[in-house]
Design a protein around this motif. Structure first.
Motif, PDB file in Angstrom:
ATOM      1  N   ARG A 702       0.837  -1.205   0.000  1.00  0.00           N
ATOM      2  CA  ARG A 702       0.000   0.000   0.000  1.00  0.00           C
ATOM      3  C   ARG A 702       0.869   1.253   0.000  1.00  0.00           C
ATOM      4  NH1 ARG A 702      -3.230  -1.721   4.901  1.00  0.00           N
ATOM      5  NH2 ARG A 702      -4.345  -3.586   4.193  1.00  0.00           N
ATOM      6  N   ASP A 703       0.293   2.345  -0.510  1.00  0.00           N
ATOM      7  CA  ASP A 703       1.055   3.606  -0.517  1.00  0.00           C
ATOM      8  C   ASP A 703       1.423   4.041   0.896  1.00  0.00           C
ATOM      9  OD1 ASP A 703       0.865   3.583  -3.166  1.00  0.00           O
ATOM     10  OD2 ASP A 703      -0.771   5.022  -3.347  1.00  0.00           O
ATOM     11  N   ALA A 704       0.574   3.699   1.846  1.00  0.00           N
ATOM     12  CA  ALA A 704       0.836   4.115   3.228  1.00  0.00           C
ATOM     13  C   ALA A 704       2.027   3.381   3.830  1.00  0.00           C
ATOM     14  CB  ALA A 704      -0.404   3.858   4.080  1.00  0.00           C
ATOM     15  N   HIS A 705       2.443   2.273   3.185  1.00  0.00           N
ATOM     16  CA  HIS A 705       3.543   1.475   3.747  1.00  0.00           C
ATOM     17  C   HIS A 705       4.869   1.723   3.036  1.00  0.00           C
ATOM     18  CE1 HIS A 705       0.518  -1.776   5.331  1.00  0.00           C
ATOM     19  NE2 HIS A 705       0.307  -0.586   5.820  1.00  0.00           N
ATOM     20  N   LEU A 706       4.941   2.831   2.269  1.00  0.00           N
ATOM     21  CA  LEU A 706       6.119   3.013   1.420  1.00  0.00           C
ATOM     22  C   LEU A 706       7.240   3.790   2.087  1.00  0.00           C
ATOM     23  CD1 LEU A 706       4.726   3.742  -2.123  1.00  0.00           C
ATOM     24  CD2 LEU A 706       5.944   1.763  -1.281  1.00  0.00           C
ATOM     25  N   ASN A 707       6.964   4.425   3.229  1.00  0.00           N
ATOM     26  CA  ASN A 707       7.975   5.324   3.773  1.00  0.00           C
ATOM     27  C   ASN A 707       7.885   5.266   5.290  1.00  0.00           C
ATOM     28  OD1 ASN A 707       9.790   7.279   4.214  1.00  0.00           O
ATOM     29  ND2 ASN A 707       8.653   8.938   3.244  1.00  0.00           N
ATOM     30  N   LEU A 708       8.184   4.106   5.860  1.00  0.00           N
ATOM     31  CA  LEU A 708       7.899   3.903   7.283  1.00  0.00           C
ATOM     32  C   LEU A 708       9.143   4.095   8.134  1.00  0.00           C
ATOM     33  CD1 LEU A 708       5.821   0.611   7.000  1.00  0.00           C
ATOM     34  CD2 LEU A 708       4.954   2.928   7.192  1.00  0.00           C
ATOM     35  N   SER A 709       8.911   4.451   9.403  1.00  0.00           N
ATOM     36  CA  SER A 709      10.010   4.399  10.367  1.00  0.00           C
ATOM     37  C   SER A 709       9.755   3.180  11.248  1.00  0.00           C
ATOM     38  CB  SER A 709      10.033   5.668  11.200  1.00  0.00           C
ATOM     39  OG  SER A 709       8.824   5.754  11.918  1.00  0.00           O
ATOM     40  N   THR A 710      10.726   2.836  12.117  1.00  0.00           N
ATOM     41  CA  THR A 710      10.625   1.591  12.890  1.00  0.00           C
ATOM     42  C   THR A 710       9.346   1.519  13.715  1.00  0.00           C
ATOM     43  OG1 THR A 710      13.022   1.613  13.018  1.00  0.00           O
ATOM     44  CG2 THR A 710      11.885   0.127  14.497  1.00  0.00           C
ATOM     45  N   ASP A 711       9.003   2.634  14.399  1.00  0.00           N
ATOM     46  CA  ASP A 711       7.822   2.581  15.279  1.00  0.00           C
ATOM     47  C   ASP A 711       6.531   2.394  14.479  1.00  0.00           C
ATOM     48  OD1 ASP A 711       8.629   4.952  14.303  1.00  0.00           O
ATOM     49  OD2 ASP A 711       7.871   6.199  15.921  1.00  0.00           O
ATOM     50  N   MET A 712       6.466   2.997  13.268  1.00  0.00           N
ATOM     51  CA  MET A 712       5.264   2.808  12.438  1.00  0.00           C
ATOM     52  C   MET A 712       5.179   1.351  11.958  1.00  0.00           C
ATOM     53  SD  MET A 712       5.924   6.303  10.441  1.00  0.00           S
ATOM     54  CE  MET A 712       4.835   6.235   9.051  1.00  0.00           C
ATOM     55  N   ALA A 713       6.327   0.808  11.551  1.00  0.00           N
ATOM     56  CA  ALA A 713       6.345  -0.579  11.075  1.00  0.00           C
ATOM     57  C   ALA A 713       5.893  -1.516  12.188  1.00  0.00           C
ATOM     58  CB  ALA A 713       7.752  -0.958  10.608  1.00  0.00           C
ATOM     59  N   LEU A 714       6.297  -1.189  13.421  1.00  0.00           N
ATOM     60  CA  LEU A 714       5.941  -2.021  14.569  1.00  0.00           C
ATOM     61  C   LEU A 714       4.424  -2.024  14.778  1.00  0.00           C
ATOM     62  CD1 LEU A 714       7.571  -3.586  16.670  1.00  0.00           C
ATOM     63  CD2 LEU A 714       7.231  -1.680  18.227  1.00  0.00           C
ATOM     64  N   HIS A 715       3.843  -0.832  14.639  1.00  0.00           N
ATOM     65  CA  HIS A 715       2.389  -0.701  14.807  1.00  0.00           C
ATOM     66  C   HIS A 715       1.656  -1.526  13.737  1.00  0.00           C
ATOM     67  CE1 HIS A 715      -1.496   1.102  15.574  1.00  0.00           C
ATOM     68  NE2 HIS A 715      -1.577   1.432  14.293  1.00  0.00           N
ATOM     69  N   ILE A 716       2.125  -1.415  12.468  1.00  0.00           N
ATOM     70  CA  ILE A 716       1.493  -2.161  11.367  1.00  0.00           C
ATOM     71  C   ILE A 716       1.617  -3.668  11.608  1.00  0.00           C
ATOM     72  CG2 ILE A 716       1.667  -2.681   8.893  1.00  0.00           C
ATOM     73  CD1 ILE A 716       2.570   0.265   8.550  1.00  0.00           C
ATOM     74  N   ALA A 717       2.793  -4.095  12.096  1.00  0.00           N
ATOM     75  CA  ALA A 717       3.021  -5.527  12.337  1.00  0.00           C
ATOM     76  C   ALA A 717       2.035  -6.051  13.374  1.00  0.00           C
ATOM     77  CB  ALA A 717       4.454  -5.752  12.803  1.00  0.00           C
ATOM     78  N   ARG A 718       1.848  -5.269  14.474  1.00  0.00           N
ATOM     79  CA  ARG A 718       0.917  -5.710  15.527  1.00  0.00           C
ATOM     80  C   ARG A 718      -0.485  -5.882  14.964  1.00  0.00           C
ATOM     81  NH1 ARG A 718       3.494  -2.087  19.627  1.00  0.00           N
ATOM     82  NH2 ARG A 718       4.576  -3.493  21.055  1.00  0.00           N
ATOM     83  N   GLU A 719      -0.935  -4.873  14.200  1.00  0.00           N
ATOM     84  CA  GLU A 719      -2.281  -4.913  13.614  1.00  0.00           C
ATOM     85  C   GLU A 719      -2.440  -6.125  12.700  1.00  0.00           C
ATOM     86  OE1 GLU A 719      -5.097  -2.659  13.708  1.00  0.00           O
ATOM     87  OE2 GLU A 719      -4.035  -2.332  15.600  1.00  0.00           O
TER      88      GLU A 719
END
Length: 758
Positions: A702-719
């Motif tokens: 997704r476009d929202a997943h194209l420019n992540l930092s570690t904390d955002m990636a962590l949140h997406i992984a949990r979800e």
């Protein structure tokens, strides 16, 4: 289930079929009908092997007057066994429906090492010495001597097989390597020679790429195959590299020293024969006057690897006069080895084409192109005349003659590169002379010309339009399929910066930056605390992996990781790596969880699946470019630019991203599986890099997943993990079916498959 595709009744051994398998079969049938070649990219874990097998065998059954033969090429013995097991299942299903009419013979063919059942021969450690041990027992002259003197050892399995003569046949059925060995032991026949003999009668042959692409092997194994064959290269994303390796030779000091030893041994043998049996050498001389074609077909046990270059006209020419006599040929080889020794004594890197190389050799050593062209076959003839069986001792001189024949045959598409030392370790002198092939189409051209359909297929063939240019052919069908899913079970993300907002990348100027190393470590520490079971990390090279792990160890990051999961590391030693993988799986099975550190382009990235709980997350640290200062790579890039108009940057990006896709594709192995992929490098967010990933990964990015930092990636992984833990409907509910039954296919029009896939 069975269903119709136009005029073919397809037998498929499962109750349901995926829409992409059905679409894949339709495209494959178009290519077979057109008698042309095709390129098909199909996501991993969607059953491409069974789709191929069931369509091609059903196609053959529907045309009983001239059935097609299937040559299925795999990369590893493990894949070969998997394919044959799949085929066995399919064959049993066809027998229940059609009875005896569906009978076929399918065999796997591998080296003596994998098929031999004689314990004396199997005691040798590597492939070449097993081959030599076999020759010592089965060569025609050994058996002729044994007939007079019973004390000379022979192979009882081969003798029984020979005595059975035309009765030695395999009954119809599907034989894995294991089955062949068992059948051989039961009958007392040699499974290797039985399989070699049955290849020409089998309906399906499964073997390795080399048997078709390496002309030395293809010349003896695949030359009988009829034109009405369908050739399938499975997992063929690296096929251009396989073609190039088949025609490249490297010569080191050890090779030349070994060759010198071989030549002095050959000289002793010649002198011995002159004293005892000069008639044999004279007979060989007369035979060579008539040309090599008069050799006729050798007995199967004496046949050696055939000529590395494939022009047939060579065989019709008479062998040049200056190498017809054994001792003259020996002098030519000694001069050749001496010349190569001189060329290795260089201080600087040298690069030249075959034509200049041959002309300088001619002026300095007086060996011309025609003589070089015949070296390999002349050596073969001499070894037979001298009755030499321990061929593994003579590998060095074979390498030299292989080199000579290739240099003498091809004038373009090759370079000769001489390097005095390895650039990465400049203080250790290790001169090497490499004949490197740049044109992948040379090795595969005979395959395209000879067989009516060649199917190149893999999970990662993007961008698909580059392959026809690299391999220089025109596919009638080239298509990339996406995955039809009831839930989004793949979650790719591009991570461009750490939680401190510093960009991460393995670009050369950034890779050793402590900030990058720290952020990579923090990313892994955060992920091991959230993701259950197994995590696989891929690095761009062994040296980079060692460096990073050392730094993590000093800064205590590794210790933090170890509190959550055990850590296992791939090394360059096969046995160590196999052990590490085994323990990694055990740690995942018992719930302790584990992290596996691996290297892109390594053994693990190519062939090991991390399905189910063995891989819930893959992290690709960096973009796995080739070592761009390598002289061989630079020469190849130059050739691709001049010949096929492929820009350097395009090729390097394509090559790096097919490797990255290959690494992350290891997590998904079926549709019930789920996994996350993290591309940890800021360069993946650029469109020119990202667009070269396969369509089935891109469609989930997704476009929202194209420019992540570690904390955002962590949140997406949990979800994502929370969502995946919910029960789901396998067949696909409202409107989007992802499993088709026989009834669904009968009700479907032509357009509806495409609707499902898009």
């Amino acid at each position: 289930m069975k269903f119709e595709i136009e005029d073919v009744t397809v037998y498929f051994p499962y109750d349901n079929i995926y829409p992409e398998q059905y679409a894949y079969m339709i495209e494959l049938k178009r290519a077979l009908d057109a008698k042309g070649h095709c390129l098909l990219e199909m996501p991993t874990g969607t059953g491409k092997t069974i789709a191929l097998l069931s369509l091609i065998t059903s196609y053959s059954l529907s045309k009983p007057s001239n059935p097609v033969k299937l040559l299925y090429c795999t990369r590893t013995v493990h894949e070969m066994e998997k394919t044959l097991a799949e085929l066995k299942n399919l064959h049993n299903y066809q027998l229940t429906h059609l009875g005896p009419a569906a009978r076929l013979l399918a065999i796997g063919l591998s080296s003596r090492k994998n098929l031999c059942v004689n314990p004396r021969v199997l005691a040798s450690e590597n492939r070449d010495s097993v081959d030599a041990a076999c020759r010592k027992l089965t060569a025609t002259w050994v058996r002729a001597l044994a007939a007079e003197n019973p004390n000379i050892p022979t192979c009882e399995f081969f003798e029984t097989y020979e005595r059975a003569a035309s009765a030695a046949v395999l009954p119809p059925g599907v034989y894995t390597l294991q089955d062949l060995r068992a059948f051989g032991k039961e009958k007392g026949w040699c499974p290797y020679f039985l399989a070699r003999h049955m290849v020409q009668f089998a309906n399906v042959v499964v073997y390795s790429y080399q048997y078709l692409l390496d002309p030395k092997v293809a010349g003896i194994i695949s030359k009988e195959m009829q034109r009405e064959s369908v050739v399938v290269f499975d997992e063929a994303h690296n096929i251009d590299n396989v073609c190039i390796e088949a025609l490249s030779v490297s010569v080191r000091r050890q090779t030349l020293e070994g060759a010198t030893r071989n030549l002095s041994r050959i000289k002793q043998e010649i002198d011995r024969f002159k004293a005892t049996d000069a008639g044999r050498l004279r007979a060989e001389y007369n035979r060579l006057v008539d040309g090599l074609a008069q050799r006729g077909s050798l007995p199967i046990t004496d046949a050696w690897l055939s000529n590395p270059a494939l022009p047939d006209d060579i065989l019709k020419e008479a062998v040049p006069g200056n190498i017809r006599r054994a001792e003259h040929f020996l002098h030519v080889l000694l001069r050749l080895v001496q010349y190569l020794k001189g060329r290795l004594e260089t201080e600087n890197v040298e690069k030249e084409g075959p034509v200049t190389f041959v002309s300088s050799m001619n002026t300095q050593s007086g060996i011309d192109q025609k003589t070089l062209k015949f070296c390999y076959d002349r050596l073969h003839s001499l070894m037979l005349t001298l009755e030499i069986t321990d061929t593994d001792e003579f590998l060095h001189i074979q390498t030299i003659c292989n080199f000579a024949t290739l240099v003498g045959t091809y004038t373009r598409g090759f370079s000769i590169i001489i390097e005095p030392f390895d650039e990465r370790m400049p203080h250790i002198p290790d001169p090497v002379l490499q004949l490197s092939c740049h044109d992948a189409s040379l090795a595969i051209k005979p395959v395209f010309d000879r067989f009516q359909s060649v199917v190149i297929t893999s999970g990662t063939l993007s961008p698909i339009d580059l392959y026809p240019r690299l391999l220089n052919f025109h596919p009638v069908v080239s298509r990339s399929f996406t995955m039809s899913l009831t839930r989004d079970c793949i979650c790719p993300m591009v991570l461009t910066r750490g939680s401190d907002q510093l960009p991460v990348s393995t670009k050369f100027d950034m890779r050793s930056d402590p900030g990058v190393v720290r952020n990579y470590g923090k990313l892994l520490v955060e992920m091991v605390s959230v993701v259950p079971d197994g995590i696989v990390c891929f690095f761009v090279s062994y040296s980079y992996m060692d460096g990073i792990i050392n730094t993590w160890n000093e800064t205590g990051i590794l210790k933090e990781i170890m509190q959550h999961k055990l850590v296992f590391i791939e090394t360059q030693d096969v046995v160590e790596t196999t052990l590490a993988l085994d323990n990694y799986r055990r740690a995942c099975d018992c719930g302790r969880g584990a992290v596996f550190f691996s290297v892109a382009r390594g053994k693990v990235a190519e062939g090991i699946d991390f399905d189910r709980h063995y891989g819930r997350l893959v992290i690709m640290f960096g973009v796995p470019f080739q070592y761009t200062l390598s002289k061989i790579l630079l020469a190849r890039l130059e050739y691709l630019r001049d010949t096929f108009q492929i820009k350097e940057g395009d090729f390097l990006n394509f090559d790096a991203l097919r490797q990255a896709a290959q690494c992350v594709g290891r997590v998904i192995r079926s549709k019930a599986d789920y996994g996350m992929m993290i591309f940890a490098d800021k360069r993946y967010s650029r469109h020119d890099k990202r667009s070269k990933l396969p369509g089935w990964i891109l469609s989930h990015l997704r476009d929202a997943h194209l420019n992540l930092s570690t904390d955002m990636a962590l949140h997406i992984a949990r979800e994502f993990l929370r969502k995946m833990a919910q029960p789901y409907d396998k067949a696909g509910g409202s409107g989007r079916k992802t499993l088709l039954s026989q009834k669904d296919i009968q009700n479907m029009g032509d357009g509806s498959v495409d609707e499902m896939l898009h």
